[in-house]
Scaffold this active site. Sequence first.
Site, PDB file in Angstrom:
ATOM      1  NE  ARG A   1     -51.763  -2.309  97.819  1.00 48.65           N
ATOM      2  CZ  ARG A   1     -52.274  -2.873  96.724  1.00 48.65           C
ATOM      3  NH1 ARG A   1     -53.491  -3.395  96.734  1.00 48.65           N
ATOM      4  NH2 ARG A   1     -51.588  -2.902  95.599  1.00 48.65           N
ATOM      5  CB  THR A   2     -52.028   4.682  96.633  1.00 45.99           C
ATOM      6  OG1 THR A   2     -50.642   4.347  96.712  1.00 45.99           O
ATOM      7  CG2 THR A   2     -52.154   6.169  96.346  1.00 45.99           C
TER       8      THR A   2
ATOM      9  CB  CYS B   1     -46.983  -4.506  98.635  1.00 44.01           C
ATOM     10  SG  CYS B   1     -47.932  -2.973  98.358  1.00 44.01           S
ATOM     11  CG  ASN B   2     -41.764  -0.658  98.818  1.00 43.70           C
ATOM     12  OD1 ASN B   2     -40.747  -0.461  99.450  1.00 43.70           O
ATOM     13  ND2 ASN B   2     -41.768  -1.358  97.690  1.00 43.70           N
ATOM     14  CB  THR B   3     -48.149   1.227  99.274  1.00 45.16           C
ATOM     15  OG1 THR B   3     -47.383   1.725  98.171  1.00 45.16           O
ATOM     16  CG2 THR B   3     -49.094   2.317  99.738  1.00 45.16           C
TER      17      THR B   3
ATOM     18  CB  THR C   1     -47.450   4.588  95.515  1.00 45.92           C
ATOM     19  OG1 THR C   1     -47.342   4.384  96.931  1.00 45.92           O
ATOM     20  CG2 THR C   1     -47.200   3.291  94.777  1.00 45.92           C
TER      21      THR C   1
ATOM     22  CE  LYS D   1     -50.170  -0.741  91.385  1.00 43.19           C
ATOM     23  NZ  LYS D   1     -50.223  -2.082  91.988  1.00 43.19           N
TER      24      LYS D   1
ATOM     25  CB  CYS E   1     -43.297   1.495  94.181  1.00 42.36           C
ATOM     26  SG  CYS E   1     -44.707   0.798  93.288  1.00 42.36           S
TER      27      CYS E   1
END
Length: 235
Positions: free
Chosen positions: A49-50, A84-86, A128, A168, A197
Amino acid sequence: MKHFFAILGGMGTLATTNFLVELNRHFHPDSDQAYFDYLLVNHATIPDRTDYILDHSNPNPAEALLEDIKQITPLRPDFFVMPCNTAHYFFDELQQATDIPLVSMLTLVADELKRTLPAGAKVGLFATKGTVRSKLYADLVTKAGFEIVEPSEDLQQAITSLIYDDVKEHSQANLKLYEEILEEFKALSVATTILGCTEVSYVNSHDPIRQYPIIDAEKLLVKETIRLAHITQKK
């Protein structure tokens, strides 16, 4: 199953697993049959995502998430959760793709800030680089009447290392680095720090002391999931 919820997971897998661990930690039925029914989609191959938020030439995670929602919606879950925040960068697009409610971690955090903090308080953001860059939480915090404190470039590098290198890549909860980061936010006079996150939430789950004031978005999502499941699965 007639009444169940669906988890859009795999972002990453360890963070999704921790969401389930926290769900089990906070809900203790007296029999197997009294537990919640749910469907877990651990879509680990969803693009980062980032990476996409920072550079839109990278693969768009929304395509895979929309595919998941379109596949699951005909099964008629009572609601979706997405630990998932992102990925909440795509929240509106995902919600528009289904008539089934998608629970927002952002809304839960905003409600918790209003419930626990005095107006104008400083709020740190431990997330993130993609979440920080997206301004998801910055806009939320400001709109709620608080002052956002985003990480400096050096602090963000430490946060990125904790999330990507420790959790991760190596499945490690680096409590030393985690506390050093929270100590830096404390030095900036924040009233609390948002753990925005789910990899950071994973580290928090392993913190035996919890001496710093935090608002953990994942833990709020766990509580809301339990609350909603109690309501919907009694039908």
